[in-house]
Design a protein around this motif. Structure first.
Motif, PDB file in Angstrom:
ATOM      1  N   GLY A 169      -8.725  -9.489  15.442  1.00  0.00           N
ATOM      2  CA  GLY A 169      -7.740  -8.710  16.175  1.00  0.00           C
ATOM      3  C   GLY A 169      -6.534  -9.502  16.642  1.00  0.00           C
ATOM      4  N   GLY A 170      -6.241 -10.644  16.020  1.00  0.00           N
ATOM      5  CA  GLY A 170      -5.027 -11.380  16.338  1.00  0.00           C
ATOM      6  C   GLY A 170      -5.057 -12.184  17.616  1.00  0.00           C
ATOM      7  N   LEU A 171      -6.213 -12.304  18.275  1.00  0.00           N
ATOM      8  CA  LEU A 171      -6.300 -13.074  19.520  1.00  0.00           C
ATOM      9  C   LEU A 171      -6.612 -14.538  19.195  1.00  0.00           C
ATOM     10  CD1 LEU A 171      -8.271 -10.698  21.927  1.00  0.00           C
ATOM     11  CD2 LEU A 171      -5.811 -11.077  21.780  1.00  0.00           C
ATOM     12  N   PRO A 172      -5.727 -15.458  19.538  1.00  0.00           N
ATOM     13  CA  PRO A 172      -5.989 -16.868  19.218  1.00  0.00           C
ATOM     14  C   PRO A 172      -7.283 -17.403  19.812  1.00  0.00           C
ATOM     15  CG  PRO A 172      -3.673 -16.567  19.728  1.00  0.00           C
ATOM     16  CD  PRO A 172      -4.352 -15.246  20.025  1.00  0.00           C
ATOM     17  N   ILE A 173      -7.682 -16.938  21.015  1.00  0.00           N
ATOM     18  CA  ILE A 173      -8.928 -17.432  21.605  1.00  0.00           C
ATOM     19  C   ILE A 173     -10.109 -17.077  20.711  1.00  0.00           C
ATOM     20  CG2 ILE A 173      -9.232 -15.358  23.005  1.00  0.00           C
ATOM     21  CD1 ILE A 173     -10.275 -18.902  24.005  1.00  0.00           C
ATOM     22  N   VAL A 174     -10.082 -15.900  20.107  1.00  0.00           N
ATOM     23  CA  VAL A 174     -11.167 -15.470  19.213  1.00  0.00           C
ATOM     24  C   VAL A 174     -11.073 -16.212  17.886  1.00  0.00           C
ATOM     25  CG1 VAL A 174     -12.294 -13.489  18.139  1.00  0.00           C
ATOM     26  CG2 VAL A 174     -11.106 -13.209  20.317  1.00  0.00           C
ATOM     27  N   LEU A 175      -9.866 -16.352  17.375  1.00  0.00           N
ATOM     28  CA  LEU A 175      -9.676 -17.063  16.112  1.00  0.00           C
ATOM     29  C   LEU A 175     -10.151 -18.511  16.212  1.00  0.00           C
ATOM     30  CD1 LEU A 175      -6.128 -15.646  15.394  1.00  0.00           C
ATOM     31  CD2 LEU A 175      -8.083 -15.326  13.874  1.00  0.00           C
ATOM     32  N   LYS A 176      -9.802 -19.170  17.308  1.00  0.00           N
ATOM     33  CA  LYS A 176     -10.182 -20.576  17.462  1.00  0.00           C
ATOM     34  C   LYS A 176     -11.682 -20.728  17.692  1.00  0.00           C
ATOM     35  CE  LYS A 176      -5.633 -21.966  19.184  1.00  0.00           C
ATOM     36  NZ  LYS A 176      -4.861 -22.464  20.344  1.00  0.00           N
ATOM     37  N   THR A 177     -12.272 -19.788  18.440  1.00  0.00           N
ATOM     38  CA  THR A 177     -13.718 -19.842  18.664  1.00  0.00           C
ATOM     39  C   THR A 177     -14.467 -19.645  17.351  1.00  0.00           C
ATOM     40  OG1 THR A 177     -13.424 -18.972  20.908  1.00  0.00           O
ATOM     41  CG2 THR A 177     -15.628 -18.837  19.960  1.00  0.00           C
ATOM     42  N   LEU A 178     -14.006 -18.675  16.557  1.00  0.00           N
ATOM     43  CA  LEU A 178     -14.643 -18.438  15.259  1.00  0.00           C
ATOM     44  C   LEU A 178     -14.431 -19.633  14.337  1.00  0.00           C
ATOM     45  CD1 LEU A 178     -16.080 -16.643  13.194  1.00  0.00           C
ATOM     46  CD2 LEU A 178     -13.861 -15.596  12.669  1.00  0.00           C
ATOM     47  N   ALA A 179     -13.232 -20.206  14.340  1.00  0.00           N
ATOM     48  CA  ALA A 179     -12.953 -21.362  13.489  1.00  0.00           C
ATOM     49  C   ALA A 179     -13.863 -22.539  13.836  1.00  0.00           C
ATOM     50  CB  ALA A 179     -11.483 -21.764  13.625  1.00  0.00           C
ATOM     51  N   GLN A 180     -14.081 -22.740  15.133  1.00  0.00           N
ATOM     52  CA  GLN A 180     -14.969 -23.824  15.553  1.00  0.00           C
ATOM     53  C   GLN A 180     -16.402 -23.559  15.081  1.00  0.00           C
ATOM     54  OE1 GLN A 180     -14.265 -26.658  16.873  1.00  0.00           O
ATOM     55  NE2 GLN A 180     -16.367 -27.355  17.180  1.00  0.00           N
ATOM     56  N   TYR A 198      -3.450   5.940  26.036  1.00  0.00           N
ATOM     57  CA  TYR A 198      -3.863   4.558  26.218  1.00  0.00           C
ATOM     58  C   TYR A 198      -4.775   4.147  25.065  1.00  0.00           C
ATOM     59  CZ  TYR A 198      -2.365   5.825  30.918  1.00  0.00           C
ATOM     60  OH  TYR A 198      -1.637   6.272  31.992  1.00  0.00           O
ATOM     61  N   LYS A 199      -4.853   2.823  24.851  1.00  0.00           N
ATOM     62  CA  LYS A 199      -5.757   2.324  23.814  1.00  0.00           C
ATOM     63  C   LYS A 199      -6.240   0.930  24.202  1.00  0.00           C
ATOM     64  CE  LYS A 199      -2.058   0.457  20.879  1.00  0.00           C
ATOM     65  NZ  LYS A 199      -1.450   0.467  19.532  1.00  0.00           N
ATOM     66  N   PHE A 200      -7.393   0.569  23.646  1.00  0.00           N
ATOM     67  CA  PHE A 200      -7.994  -0.742  23.827  1.00  0.00           C
ATOM     68  C   PHE A 200      -7.661  -1.641  22.636  1.00  0.00           C
ATOM     69  CE2 PHE A 200     -11.401   1.189  26.604  1.00  0.00           C
ATOM     70  CZ  PHE A 200     -11.274   0.308  27.662  1.00  0.00           C
ATOM     71  N   HIS A 201      -7.627  -2.934  22.883  1.00  0.00           N
ATOM     72  CA  HIS A 201      -7.837  -3.882  21.783  1.00  0.00           C
ATOM     73  C   HIS A 201      -9.298  -3.725  21.368  1.00  0.00           C
ATOM     74  CE1 HIS A 201      -8.591  -7.692  19.756  1.00  0.00           C
ATOM     75  NE2 HIS A 201      -7.276  -7.837  19.619  1.00  0.00           N
ATOM     76  N   LEU A 233     -10.127 -15.254   4.240  1.00  0.00           N
ATOM     77  CA  LEU A 233      -9.462 -15.542   5.514  1.00  0.00           C
ATOM     78  C   LEU A 233      -8.832 -14.279   6.093  1.00  0.00           C
ATOM     79  CD1 LEU A 233      -7.727 -18.946   4.701  1.00  0.00           C
ATOM     80  CD2 LEU A 233      -9.531 -18.578   6.401  1.00  0.00           C
ATOM     81  N   THR A 234      -8.291 -13.440   5.223  1.00  0.00           N
ATOM     82  CA  THR A 234      -7.723 -12.171   5.687  1.00  0.00           C
ATOM     83  C   THR A 234      -8.800 -11.284   6.295  1.00  0.00           C
ATOM     84  OG1 THR A 234      -5.956 -12.251   4.046  1.00  0.00           O
ATOM     85  CG2 THR A 234      -6.480 -10.095   4.969  1.00  0.00           C
ATOM     86  N   ASP A 235      -9.959 -11.210   5.647  1.00  0.00           N
ATOM     87  CA  ASP A 235     -11.066 -10.410   6.189  1.00  0.00           C
ATOM     88  C   ASP A 235     -11.511 -10.927   7.552  1.00  0.00           C
ATOM     89  OD1 ASP A 235     -11.034  -8.845   3.941  1.00  0.00           O
ATOM     90  OD2 ASP A 235     -12.619  -9.950   2.913  1.00  0.00           O
ATOM     91  N   LEU A 236     -11.638 -12.243   7.679  1.00  0.00           N
ATOM     92  CA  LEU A 236     -12.041 -12.825   8.964  1.00  0.00           C
ATOM     93  C   LEU A 236     -10.970 -12.596  10.023  1.00  0.00           C
ATOM     94  CD1 LEU A 236     -13.519 -16.219   7.685  1.00  0.00           C
ATOM     95  CD2 LEU A 236     -14.815 -14.347   8.740  1.00  0.00           C
ATOM     96  N   ALA A 237      -9.707 -12.735   9.628  1.00  0.00           N
ATOM     97  CA  ALA A 237      -8.611 -12.576  10.586  1.00  0.00           C
ATOM     98  C   ALA A 237      -8.577 -11.157  11.138  1.00  0.00           C
ATOM     99  CB  ALA A 237      -7.283 -12.927   9.918  1.00  0.00           C
ATOM    100  N   ARG A 238      -8.804 -10.177  10.272  1.00  0.00           N
ATOM    101  CA  ARG A 238      -8.768  -8.778  10.731  1.00  0.00           C
ATOM    102  C   ARG A 238      -9.843  -8.517  11.783  1.00  0.00           C
ATOM    103  NH1 ARG A 238      -7.834  -6.878   4.851  1.00  0.00           N
ATOM    104  NH2 ARG A 238      -5.574  -6.573   4.770  1.00  0.00           N
ATOM    105  N   LEU A 239     -10.993  -9.155  11.633  1.00  0.00           N
ATOM    106  CA  LEU A 239     -12.073  -8.960  12.595  1.00  0.00           C
ATOM    107  C   LEU A 239     -11.695  -9.497  13.973  1.00  0.00           C
ATOM    108  CD1 LEU A 239     -15.110  -9.991  10.352  1.00  0.00           C
ATOM    109  CD2 LEU A 239     -14.531  -7.673  11.091  1.00  0.00           C
TER     110      LEU A 239
END
Length: 1007
Positions: free
Chosen positions: A482-493, A598-601, A474-480
């Motif tokens: 980047g902490g964005l809930p929209i990405v986390l929820k899409t991946l979880a689905q 400056y930096k990107f997510h 889960l830690t490995d997946l979470a790092r990928l």
């Protein structure tokens, strides 16, 4: 901090009334650090430093903590051990058996040098305290003050006289302060509210007197004091205290706080003077609630929720902004549901569709929807102005919360704000809405992505798996994500719909051929996945802003400045800065730690790079960026090393000309700030076959070495060597080999250094490069001297000197002179050494080479010390150190500090010896000078012994011995013998002079 206390030795919390199972407290940090041993919490299980380490880890269970962070918890700055990493490793090894006695599941995990305590958070008293307070507040909201009071008293029963009593460092002090301000005092407010409700006003006043808070900064508690005084019919005393605090707030220019306190006091007086009244008549107008449903799983942002509650005690404007998909709507809706009881007259919500595929909501439409929520038929009020006035009048006398979600820009929000001034208004937007500052002074709450721990819990909840059983994957997946809930929820689905596939397979798939941005980009979720969210943000920007955004995605490094951004876009710097500001305003780009950077997510960078229209456009942008870095690095090299041999570079286009530097410091600092970008740019140039790959390493490597960035310098030189070997330019190959040899020599890897210098010698001989051959002879001579072959080293030094004098390279002659002098000093030919030192110093002054002067004066100081001329040695060393500090030569400065420590120790100046010794240890660590670090530690041990700090002395000796076990077994054995013979830790070690100074090699001047 005082608190109500129960017997902590048998602390077991029974939360059956709150629907929570019985939980045993195994660890306590709300007093002294205690662990459950033999059924009782024991606070005397280990020494203070071990308890401090456990405290630091228990504050964040399951989270990796760096050694520097742990050091801030355990030691004060003046008491830091010489080698923090070694001491922490020792302490953690002693802590593990204690943890095993408490629970088989508890343990310390060390990963990449960081420490993580694996333990069930529910078994820690701090977590149990917060849980009890939460349940107490829930009872209070349900109108059960007695149960609320009983529950919160149990919570305070967990507290000792001082939380984190064993934490000695500044981080512990800061955590104690945050605990008091953000957790304990709000909990006391809840306690007092229940006591007042149940007629215990005397107890409230007694505890408030004990807490002794500043009334001006803790108005909520002061209001409880006024309530208690009124409840005890002491209204005059309440008025006197109110007036004192009110005047103090006005004197502090806190008009908002003063007004709020006055209104509260007025209400208390009015309540006391008015006769009992019948229940109010309910009007026909209903209390609307337009909030969307609350989310089931919510993780992170706890402190931000508390701060938002704190600033919304009176009408005002709050802006919550963040990148698309960061969870702004979830955050504000969760906060609104949690605080709904504070707004009894209604909760208004509207999605303004600022970043939707459909049209944005007009301000007039928002007014109509709010009116309809109050039951007003808007068709009967034909004029928009009249409808706006009606809404304003409805809100004026009511305590209302208004959420304006998904606002596009200031223009969409501004027309509504004058109508909402009597309410708390929270605006959520992907834009910073900076334009509001022209008329408003909003509270700003930037929402940042979740950390890895929070992301792991959100993923687990969405997928439906336990965190503990799958923590690593889960830690490995979470790092990928980047902490964005929209990405986390899409991946979880995506994962949840493939329930039969092991989680580890998804990690492998995402590492190889599946991209997160592609998940949810087609099908039912095509308009709601991460790519669609980013597209909506981008569409809101002007075309030229969109164009530069895409080109910025091709930048290879982690962050960037305005100069390289202008080069990527081929646009003027001033215009580029305006475009970057627009991207920051839209939260598509983040302002880095410094203005102008400056930096990107990571996922937004990937999204931007995907949108570059063609390979030709991409390649042109990349070449412009590489040209910019090459020209700027060349300018920096010329500024920092004006007397040295120049690196050969290829011509470039005028439009990507780099930065020029007015002084050496600005050139060095540019290289340091850009080191990660330069490393990434060189690696990308190698992969793409660009010629800059072989040039850039030699332009910046030596500057990075001076600042102690050995690993970065070695990485880029190896990358440059790879690029050079793939081509036919022998000079670049030889330069890379020789510079790698120099770093290996600095790191005391003499066999590897000799191998590379021999390869470089062959390459230089192949092209007849006499300067390169002389440089190789010089480096080979240094290797011989360092490995004990001093006589042959001197011979090789002399050959190199004769050869370089024929080439008339004065800058290299300076270096070769003082290195030859070092060799003569090692051979005890002090007069010859002094002659060469003086000759090289004279030549360095003619060339105005400050770096060389600093190093030579340091070496002259070492020679004077060897000749027992302490006063002269001190003068040389101090003068050399001042020059080395000017040019930021960390390695040579570490040597100078170490020698000054020995001089001051010899002269009996123990304070100066200790300070110079500590500085030497820090600097030697930075440049990986293990021998210099060991020398400094030995001197520190003697200083500690003479000042009766025996424990510190033994610790310094042990650290020195660990280093010398490999470098100098004879000295290590002597330290071990002395330690064995010193049962009281009070004996010393030999303090006599070593026959030759511990000096490190310096810059290779042939690149």
């Amino acid at each position: 901090m005082s608190a109500l206390r129960l017997d902590r030795g048998t602390s077991t919390l029974g939360f059956q009334g709150a629907g929570v199972a019985l939980v045993d407290i195994d660890f306590a940090i709300l007093g002294r650090a205690s662990v459950r041993i033999d059924g009782r919490l024991d606070a005397s299980w280990g020494p203070p430093k071990l308890r401090a380490l456990l405290t630091a880890l228990l504050v964040r269970p399951g989270v990796s903590v760096t050694p520097d962070e742990l050091a801030d918890w355990i030691w004060r700055p003046d008491d830091l051990p010489g080698n923090v990493a070694q001491v922490l490793a020792l302490y953690s090894s002693r802590l593990r058996p204690v943890l095993r006695r408490v629970s088989d599941d508890a343990g310390i995990v060390v990963h990449n040098g960081n420490y993580r305590l694996e333990v069930d958070p529910r078994k820690i008293d701090y977590s149990a305290f917060k849980d009890q307070v939460h349940h107490a507040r829930a009872h209070a909201r349900r109108g059960d003050p007695q149960r609320a009071l009983d529950t919160i008293r149990r919570a305070f029963g967990l507290c000792g006289p001082q939380p984190l009593a064993d934490g000695a460092g500044e981080a512990a002090d800061a955590w104690r302060h945050r605990l008091r301000e953000n957790v304990l005092l709000p909990a006391y407010d809840t306690l007092f509210a229940q006591q007042l409700e149940l007629g215990e006003a005397d107890a409230v006043l007694a505890k408030l007197d004990e807490l002794a808070t500043d009334h001006r900064t803790h108005l909520a508690l002061f209001k409880r004091r006024l309530e208690a005084l009124h409840a005890l019919s002491r209204a005059d005393e309440a008025t006197r205290q109110f007036l004192a605090v009110y005047k103090a707030l006005r004197a502090d220019f806190d008009d908002v706080g003063a007004t709020d306190l006055r209104e509260f006091h007025d209400r208390l007086k009015a309540k006391a003077s008015s006769p009992p009244t019948a229940p109010p008549v309910v009007t026909a107008t209903r209390a609307p609630n337009q909030l969307p449903p609350d989310v089931r799983e919510f993780f992170g942002h706890e402190q931000l929720l508390l701060k938002l509650t704190a600033v919304t005690t009176r009408p005002g404007l709050v802006v919550v902004d963040g990148v698309g998909g960061v969870g702004k709507t979830t955050f504000v809706v969760r906060w609104a549901h949690t605080n709904a009881h504070r707004f009894p007259d209604g909760l208004l919500y509207i999605d303004l569709h600022g970043y939707s595929n459909g049209p944005a909501v007009e301000p007039a439409t928002a007014v109509d929807r709010f009116l309809q929520a109050f039951g007003v038929t808007t068709d009967r009020i034909p004029e928009p102005e009249h409808r706006a006035t009606k809404l304003q009048s409805l809100l004026a006398t009511r305590k209302i919360l208004i959420l304006l979600d998904n606002a596009r820009d200031t223009d969409q929000v501004n027309p509504l704000l004058p109508l909402l001034t009597s309410s708390v208004v929270v605006v959520a937007s992907r834009s910073h809405l900076s334009g509001l500052a022209a008329r408003q002074t909003p509270y700003r709450f930037p929402l940042v992505p979740l950390d890895t721990e929070q992301s792991s819990h959100l993923l687990a909840a969405q997928i439906g798996v336990p965190v503990q059983a799958h923590r690593d994957v889960l830690t490995d997946l979470a790092r990928l994500c980047g902490g964005l809930p929209i990405v986390l929820k899409t991946l979880a689905q995506y994962i949840a719909t493939r329930a039969s596939v092991p989680l580890t397979v998804f990690v492998d798939q995402l590492s190889r051929d599946l991209r997160l941005l592609d998940i949810g980009s087609v099908g039912d979720s095509a308009n709601h996945g991460p790519r669609a969210v980013f597209e909506q943000s981008l569409r809101a920007l002007a075309p030229d802003v969109q164009h530069l955004f895409c080109l910025l995605g091709t930048h290879p490094g982690p962050d960037f400045g305005v100069g390289v951004a202008a080069a990527l876009g081929g646009t003027p710097t001033r215009r580029t800065r305006l475009v970057l500001d627009a991207l920051v305003e839209a939260n598509l780009l983040e302002q880095s730690s410094a203005l102008g950077r400056y930096k990107f997510h990571d996922l937004i960078r990937e999204f931007a790079a995907d949108r570059v229209e063609s390979d030709e456009e991409r390649q042109a942008a990349e070449l412009r960026a590489l040209d910019f870095y090459t020209r700027t690095a060349e300018n920096a090299d010329k500024t920092v090393f004006p007397t040295q041999v120049r690196v050969r570079t290829t011509p470039t286009t005028a439009e990507s000309g780099g930065i020029t530097f007015q002084d050496e410091e600005s050139a060095r600092l540019w290289c340091v700030a850009e080191r990660h970008n330069l490393t990434s740019a060189i690696a990308h140039a190698v992969r793409s076959g660009y010629p800059q790959a072989a040039q850039l390493p030699h332009l910046v490597g030596q500057i990075l070495l001076r600042h102690g960035y050995f690993e970065e310098a070695l990485t880029i030189l190896h990358t440059g060597l790879s690029a050079a070997m793939s081509g036919s330019d022998v000079e670049y190959q030889a330069d890379a080999l020789h510079n790698i040899a120099t770093i290996k020599l600095l790191r005391q890897r003499f066999g590897e250094a000799e191998h590379h210098v021999q390869l470089a010698h062959v390459k230089y001989a192949e092209i007849g490069d006499e300067v390169g051959i002389a440089a190789c002879l010089h480096t080979g001579a240094r290797i011989m001297v360092e490995t004990g072959n001093v006589v042959m080293g001197i011979d090789s030094h002399e050959r190199a000197l004769r050869m370089i004098r024929r080439t008339r390279e004065a800058g290299l002659e300076v270096t070769m002179l003082y290195r030859a002098a070092e060799a003569y000093q090692r051979a005890y030919e002090y007069e010859r050494a002094a002659s060469y030192y003086r000759e090289s110093l004279h030549l360095a002054r003619d060339l105005d080479d400050v770096l060389a002067q600093g190093r030579i004066l340091t070496l002259l100081g070492s020679l004077s010390f060897a000749r027992e001329q302490n006063a002269e040695a001190r003068d040389h060393l101090r003068a050399g150190l001042a020059l080395l500090a000017r040019v930021y030569d960390i390695g040579a400065a570490g040597t100078a500090c170490g020698l000054l420590a020995r001089v001051e120790l010899e002269c009996g100046n123990l304070f100066e010896a200790r300070e110079y010794g500590r500085q030497s240890v820090r600097l030697c660590k930075r440049v990986f000078d293990s021998r210099g670090e060991a020398d400094a530690l030995q001197n520190l041990a003697v200083v500690f012994r003479r000042t009766a700090r025996y424990e510190a002395a033994v610790e310094a000796w042990e650290q020195a011995k660990t280093i010398l076990d490999d470098l100098d077994p004879q000295r290590a054995a002597e330290i071990a013998r002395l330690l064995r013979e010193t049962p009281d830790s009070a004996a010393g070690i030999p303090t006599g002079r070593r026959e030759s100074p511990s000096e490190k090699p310096h810059r290779s001047n042939r690149r």
